[in-house]
Write a protein that holds these residues in place. Structure first.
Motif, PDB file in Angstrom:
ATOM      1  N   LEU A   1       0.765  -1.121   0.032  1.00 48.21           N
ATOM      2  CA  LEU A   1       0.114  -0.062   0.092  1.00 48.21           C
ATOM      3  C   LEU A   1       0.996   1.297   0.052  1.00 48.21           C
ATOM      4  O   LEU A   1       1.465   1.571   1.215  1.00 48.21           O
ATOM      5  N   ASN A   2       0.836   1.897  -0.977  1.00 45.15           N
ATOM      6  CA  ASN A   2       1.522   3.147  -1.159  1.00 45.15           C
ATOM      7  C   ASN A   2       0.994   4.470  -0.970  1.00 45.15           C
ATOM      8  O   ASN A   2      -0.317   4.399  -1.209  1.00 45.15           O
ATOM      9  N   LEU A   3       1.660   5.271  -0.701  1.00 50.23           N
ATOM     10  CA  LEU A   3       0.815   6.718  -0.527  1.00 50.23           C
ATOM     11  C   LEU A   3       1.677   7.801  -1.343  1.00 50.23           C
ATOM     12  O   LEU A   3       2.805   8.009  -1.111  1.00 50.23           O
ATOM     13  N   HIS A   4       0.564   8.286  -2.171  1.00 52.85           N
ATOM     14  CA  HIS A   4       1.354   9.478  -3.168  1.00 52.85           C
ATOM     15  C   HIS A   4       0.986  10.813  -2.629  1.00 52.85           C
ATOM     16  O   HIS A   4      -0.488  10.904  -2.510  1.00 52.85           O
ATOM     17  N   ILE A   5       1.562  11.930  -2.757  1.00 48.86           N
ATOM     18  CA  ILE A   5       1.335  13.131  -2.243  1.00 48.86           C
ATOM     19  C   ILE A   5       1.648  14.034  -2.943  1.00 48.86           C
ATOM     20  O   ILE A   5       2.563  14.221  -3.574  1.00 48.86           O
ATOM     21  N   ASN A   6       0.875  14.952  -3.396  1.00 45.17           N
ATOM     22  CA  ASN A   6       0.902  15.940  -4.679  1.00 45.17           C
ATOM     23  C   ASN A   6       1.012  17.255  -4.084  1.00 45.17           C
ATOM     24  O   ASN A   6       0.331  17.586  -2.986  1.00 45.17           O
ATOM     25  N   SER A   7       1.837  18.214  -4.509  1.00 44.06           N
ATOM     26  CA  SER A   7       1.780  19.474  -4.103  1.00 44.06           C
ATOM     27  C   SER A   7       1.891  19.711  -2.694  1.00 44.06           C
ATOM     28  O   SER A   7       0.994  20.193  -2.148  1.00 44.06           O
ATOM     29  N   LEU A   8       3.015  19.154  -2.345  1.00 44.01           N
ATOM     30  CA  LEU A   8       3.170  19.215  -0.679  1.00 44.01           C
ATOM     31  C   LEU A   8       2.941  20.707   0.001  1.00 44.01           C
ATOM     32  O   LEU A   8       3.548  21.412  -0.595  1.00 44.01           O
ATOM     33  N   GLU A   9       2.207  20.413   1.201  1.00 44.84           N
ATOM     34  CA  GLU A   9       2.258  21.892   1.907  1.00 44.84           C
ATOM     35  C   GLU A   9       2.708  21.821   3.443  1.00 44.84           C
ATOM     36  O   GLU A   9       2.982  20.548   3.862  1.00 44.84           O
ATOM     37  N   LEU A  10       3.006  22.816   3.980  1.00 44.09           N
ATOM     38  CA  LEU A  10       3.723  22.713   5.334  1.00 44.09           C
ATOM     39  C   LEU A  10       2.835  21.915   6.287  1.00 44.09           C
ATOM     40  O   LEU A  10       3.331  21.187   6.886  1.00 44.09           O
ATOM     41  N   GLY A  11       1.700  21.879   6.091  1.00 44.52           N
ATOM     42  CA  GLY A  11       0.719  21.294   7.269  1.00 44.52           C
ATOM     43  C   GLY A  11       1.030  19.535   6.998  1.00 44.52           C
ATOM     44  O   GLY A  11       0.369  18.918   7.703  1.00 44.52           O
TER      45      GLY A  11
END
Lengths: 115, 113
Positions: B74-84
């Motif tokens: 199970l992979n997790l991809h995160i786009n356009s990372l933010e400080l939060g």
């Protein structure tokens, strides 16, 4: 919706003394209750669980917990604390009739055992 | 052998970047999860997959996209990372949706600058 409350941010106890970490829960239906421990910079480790049966459950490292349906509590206990028990403890609840599969965790209680 | 393994363990990146975290379990479990632990140590479920099927999708920004190529991953991809988004992300698995405890990975600490 299910919820878990751990009323104490931190519990301080001297080595050799009894340790209690409190947990109360709210679910609709029968609860599945769990305790986990987290050491610094590590993942959570399972300690024990209550699904059904005897209200007193025994787990890893000498820990036990008592399920109290009337008080909706599941307090974690250890008769004689060790310095190595110092860690962050999480209570969690799940229920087949309330948000099934979503383990709801409490905010955690930091246990500090002093020599 | 590590039961639930996550990579990378640490990830430091700039705002706006896209990053992925991978998780693998060798326990033969059917169900896998992603949890987020914030700076106050509060744990919040994000996603759960059972046999590659998404079964839990909490209120998570659609910048977060899980993917399960098979029931061991199970992979997790995160786009356009933010400080939060800075947090520790934990992968976990369990034998099934109705069977007991979670087995956690060691966590992936994401820092967004």
């Amino acid at each position: 919706a299910q919820s878990v409350a751990q009323p104490e941010d931190q519990v301080n106890v001297a080595e050799g003394n009894p340790l209690t970490v409190k947990c109360t829960y709210s679910v609709s239906g029968n609860p599945y209750l769990f305790w986990y421990v987290q050491y610094p910079n590590r993942g959570l480790q399972f300690l024990l669980k209550y699904i059904t049966g005897d209200n007193l459950v025994k787990g890893s490292y000498g820990f036990e917990a008592e399920f109290n349906k009337s008080q909706t509590s599941f307090h974690l206990k250890k008769p004689s604390a060790l310095v190595s028990d110092s860690a962050l403890y999480f209570c969690a609840v799940s229920s087949p009739t309330d948000s099934w599969g979503k383990f709801q965790f409490g905010a955690g209680t930091q246990v500090v055992v002093t020599p | 052998d590590t039961a639930v393994s996550q990579t990378p363990k640490y990830l430091v990146t700039q705002m706006g970047n896209d990053k992925s975290i991978k998780c693998e379990q060798n326990l033969g479990h059917d169900t896998m999860y992603w949890y987020k632990q914030d700076s106050k140590k509060f744990l919040k479920i994000m996603f759960s997959y059972n046999n590659k099927e998404l079964i839990i999708n909490e209120t998570v920004p659609n910048r977060f996209s899980p993917k399960s190529p098979d029931k061991a991953h199970l992979n997790l991809h995160i786009n356009s990372l933010e400080l939060g988004d800075s947090a520790v992300y934990f992968c976990a698995s369990s034998p099934g949706i109705d069977t007991g405890e979670l087995f956690f990975g060691e966590g992936s600490r994401l820092t967004v600058l």
